[in-house]
Design a protein around this motif. Sequence first.
Motif, PDB file in Angstrom:
ATOM      1  N   UNK A  53       0.698  -1.054   0.181  1.00 18.62           N
ATOM      2  CA  UNK A  53      -0.093   0.098  -0.084  1.00 18.62           C
ATOM      3  C   UNK A  53       0.834   1.253  -0.024  1.00 18.62           C
ATOM      4  N   UNK A  54       0.677   2.230  -0.952  1.00 20.76           N
ATOM      5  CA  UNK A  54       1.337   3.605  -0.832  1.00 20.76           C
ATOM      6  C   UNK A  54       0.457   4.687  -0.253  1.00 20.76           C
ATOM      7  N   UNK A  55       1.053   5.400   0.652  1.00 20.30           N
ATOM      8  CA  UNK A  55       0.302   6.556   1.197  1.00 20.30           C
ATOM      9  C   UNK A  55       1.465   7.800   0.987  1.00 20.30           C
ATOM     10  N   UNK A  56       1.352   8.647   0.048  1.00 16.24           N
ATOM     11  CA  UNK A  56       2.271   9.547  -0.130  1.00 16.24           C
ATOM     12  C   UNK A  56       3.744   9.093  -0.278  1.00 16.24           C
ATOM     13  N   UNK A  57       4.632   9.661   0.685  1.00 10.39           N
ATOM     14  CA  UNK A  57       6.047   9.068   0.628  1.00 10.39           C
ATOM     15  C   UNK A  57       6.007   7.737   1.623  1.00 10.39           C
ATOM     16  N   UNK A  58       5.075   7.004   1.903  1.00  7.52           N
ATOM     17  CA  UNK A  58       5.495   5.563   2.731  1.00  7.52           C
ATOM     18  C   UNK A  58       4.845   4.603   1.651  1.00  7.52           C
ATOM     19  N   UNK A  59       5.498   3.567   1.808  1.00  9.03           N
ATOM     20  CA  UNK A  59       5.083   2.385   1.317  1.00  9.03           C
ATOM     21  C   UNK A  59       5.073   1.212   2.068  1.00  9.03           C
ATOM     22  N   UNK A  60       4.136   0.654   2.433  1.00  3.97           N
ATOM     23  CA  UNK A  60       4.047  -0.562   2.916  1.00  3.97           C
ATOM     24  C   UNK A  60       4.049  -1.878   2.258  1.00  3.97           C
ATOM     25  N   UNK A  61       4.917  -2.864   2.743  1.00 10.69           N
ATOM     26  CA  UNK A  61       5.160  -4.173   1.729  1.00 10.69           C
ATOM     27  C   UNK A  61       5.201  -5.171   2.843  1.00 10.69           C
ATOM     28  N   UNK A  62       4.350  -6.156   2.564  1.00 14.05           N
ATOM     29  CA  UNK A  62       4.337  -7.546   3.504  1.00 14.05           C
ATOM     30  C   UNK A  62       5.129  -8.795   2.790  1.00 14.05           C
ATOM     31  N   UNK A  63       6.383  -8.802   2.733  1.00 15.30           N
ATOM     32  CA  UNK A  63       6.993  -9.926   2.043  1.00 15.30           C
ATOM     33  C   UNK A  63       6.846 -11.400   2.774  1.00 15.30           C
ATOM     34  N   UNK A  64       6.271 -12.503   2.087  1.00 13.03           N
ATOM     35  CA  UNK A  64       5.976 -13.543   2.832  1.00 13.03           C
ATOM     36  C   UNK A  64       7.071 -14.282   3.540  1.00 13.03           C
ATOM     37  N   UNK A  65       8.321 -13.952   3.394  1.00 12.72           N
ATOM     38  CA  UNK A  65       9.520 -14.430   3.939  1.00 12.72           C
ATOM     39  C   UNK A  65       9.632 -13.791   5.264  1.00 12.72           C
ATOM     40  N   UNK A  66       9.104 -12.626   5.797  1.00  9.18           N
ATOM     41  CA  UNK A  66       9.227 -11.927   6.962  1.00  9.18           C
ATOM     42  C   UNK A  66       8.215 -11.961   7.857  1.00  9.18           C
ATOM     43  N   UNK A  67       8.349 -11.963   9.245  1.00 11.28           N
ATOM     44  CA  UNK A  67       7.407 -12.122  10.121  1.00 11.28           C
ATOM     45  C   UNK A  67       6.327 -10.842  10.208  1.00 11.28           C
ATOM     46  N   UNK A  68       6.793  -9.734   9.956  1.00 12.13           N
ATOM     47  CA  UNK A  68       5.915  -8.600   9.761  1.00 12.13           C
ATOM     48  C   UNK A  68       6.259  -7.879   8.536  1.00 12.13           C
ATOM     49  N   UNK A  69       5.097  -6.961   8.244  1.00 11.10           N
ATOM     50  CA  UNK A  69       5.234  -6.230   7.282  1.00 11.10           C
ATOM     51  C   UNK A  69       6.467  -4.911   7.373  1.00 11.10           C
ATOM     52  N   UNK A  70       6.955  -4.380   6.213  1.00 14.50           N
ATOM     53  CA  UNK A  70       7.798  -3.381   6.393  1.00 14.50           C
ATOM     54  C   UNK A  70       7.359  -2.029   5.906  1.00 14.50           C
ATOM     55  N   UNK A  71       7.481  -0.966   6.730  1.00 15.33           N
ATOM     56  CA  UNK A  71       7.227   0.476   6.239  1.00 15.33           C
ATOM     57  C   UNK A  71       8.179   1.227   5.540  1.00 15.33           C
ATOM     58  N   UNK A  72       8.293   1.475   4.453  1.00 18.50           N
ATOM     59  CA  UNK A  72       9.301   2.120   3.636  1.00 18.50           C
ATOM     60  C   UNK A  72       9.077   3.498   3.681  1.00 18.50           C
ATOM     61  N   UNK A  73      10.067   4.387   4.347  1.00 18.94           N
ATOM     62  CA  UNK A  73      10.115   5.810   4.369  1.00 18.94           C
ATOM     63  C   UNK A  73      10.751   6.294   2.974  1.00 18.94           C
ATOM     64  N   UNK A  74      10.216   7.011   2.023  1.00 21.30           N
ATOM     65  CA  UNK A  74      10.979   7.381   0.767  1.00 21.30           C
ATOM     66  C   UNK A  74      11.355   8.901   1.129  1.00 21.30           C
ATOM     67  N   UNK A  75      12.135   9.577   0.837  1.00 25.45           N
ATOM     68  CA  UNK A  75      12.393  10.913   0.901  1.00 25.45           C
ATOM     69  C   UNK A  75      13.663  11.151  -0.272  1.00 25.45           C
ATOM     70  N   UNK A  76      13.432  12.290  -1.056  1.00 31.11           N
ATOM     71  CA  UNK A  76      14.446  12.747  -1.843  1.00 31.11           C
ATOM     72  C   UNK A  76      15.368  11.648  -2.816  1.00 31.11           C
ATOM     73  N   UNK A  77      14.281  10.911  -3.325  1.00 31.42           N
ATOM     74  CA  UNK A  77      14.542   9.807  -4.251  1.00 31.42           C
ATOM     75  C   UNK A  77      15.343   8.630  -3.674  1.00 31.42           C
ATOM     76  N   UNK A  78      15.083   8.347  -2.398  1.00 34.06           N
ATOM     77  CA  UNK A  78      15.776   7.376  -1.669  1.00 34.06           C
ATOM     78  C   UNK A  78      15.014   6.941  -0.377  1.00 34.06           C
ATOM     79  N   UNK A  79      15.672   5.505   0.133  1.00 36.76           N
ATOM     80  CA  UNK A  79      14.916   5.159   1.416  1.00 36.76           C
ATOM     81  C   UNK A  79      15.396   5.888   2.542  1.00 36.76           C
ATOM     82  N   UNK A  80      14.593   6.500   3.039  1.00 43.05           N
ATOM     83  CA  UNK A  80      15.025   7.236   4.228  1.00 43.05           C
ATOM     84  C   UNK A  80      15.262   6.225   5.523  1.00 43.05           C
ATOM     85  N   UNK A  81      14.148   5.278   5.909  1.00 43.00           N
ATOM     86  CA  UNK A  81      14.130   4.305   6.839  1.00 43.00           C
ATOM     87  C   UNK A  81      13.246   3.327   6.559  1.00 43.00           C
ATOM     88  N   UNK A  82      13.477   2.234   7.207  1.00 43.52           N
ATOM     89  CA  UNK A  82      12.669   0.838   7.056  1.00 43.52           C
ATOM     90  C   UNK A  82      12.233   0.658   8.551  1.00 43.52           C
TER      91      UNK A  82
END
Length: 258
Positions: free
Chosen positions: A182-211
């Motif tokens: 799911x995408x909400x502005x500069x945030x992208x939530x992804x739930x890879x099946x191999x991970x125990x929890x989903x990941x929130x990707x914070x995007x800023x200035x053309x790159x990944x600011x935090x996971x």
Amino acid sequence: MILTGVLDLLRETPAYRQVLRALRDGESGAPPALGVLRAARPFVLAALAEDWSAPVIYITARVDRAYNTAEQLPVWAPERPILRFAEPAALFYERAAWGDGAVRARIETLAALISDAPGEKLPLVVTSTRAWMQRTLPVQQFRKATERLRPGQRVEIEKLIARLLSAGYAPASMVVEAGQFARRGGLLDVFPPALPQPVRIELFDGGIASLRAFAPGTQRTSARLEEALRTPAREALPGGGPQGAQHLQPGCDSLPLT
């Protein structure tokens, strides 16, 4: 209860040393049979996994035996990642979707087998013949559809979303199940099946600011992540649809129209 110390007794037996030597030397033909009782096989398997410098895959004849072995192994090998390459609940002729648990277990196992990250412990995979006979992605396609995300990595969000779609992820308004994004502005939530929890990707200035990992139920973030492994969401990717349709076309053309 942890019984790892008992493995040393097995390592002192001539039969075990002979089998291990034959495996390491790469001798042709099957190694000599140990004649191990079924109840003692998890014990022998744990010793082989500890002494072998590669992933170990244990295949059983029946599904229940694979389950029982995977449940016993943590007693003998508590520090080894023990994975179940699961079988679908539906039979091969049934038109039923696979359960979420089986899909996640299979993807997690495949991701562990191709992983080359330094410091990761080699997996011990337990599976059944039925699970082993189910076709999956070729290793080249699985690797191509997998990527490691890290803070500071330069990404274009539109291209990242395109890669998610091609890897079988489904768009959603809120990520609550594996295989969604799911995408909400500069945030992208992804739930890879191999991970125990989903990941929130914070995007800023053309790159990944935090996971950050977050709980699907509350949507609240928890720990920061140094990296996240984004695997395919399923074992049949959307790009294979036209090829599959072409393969099925002759059989469909031969069916009666009534």
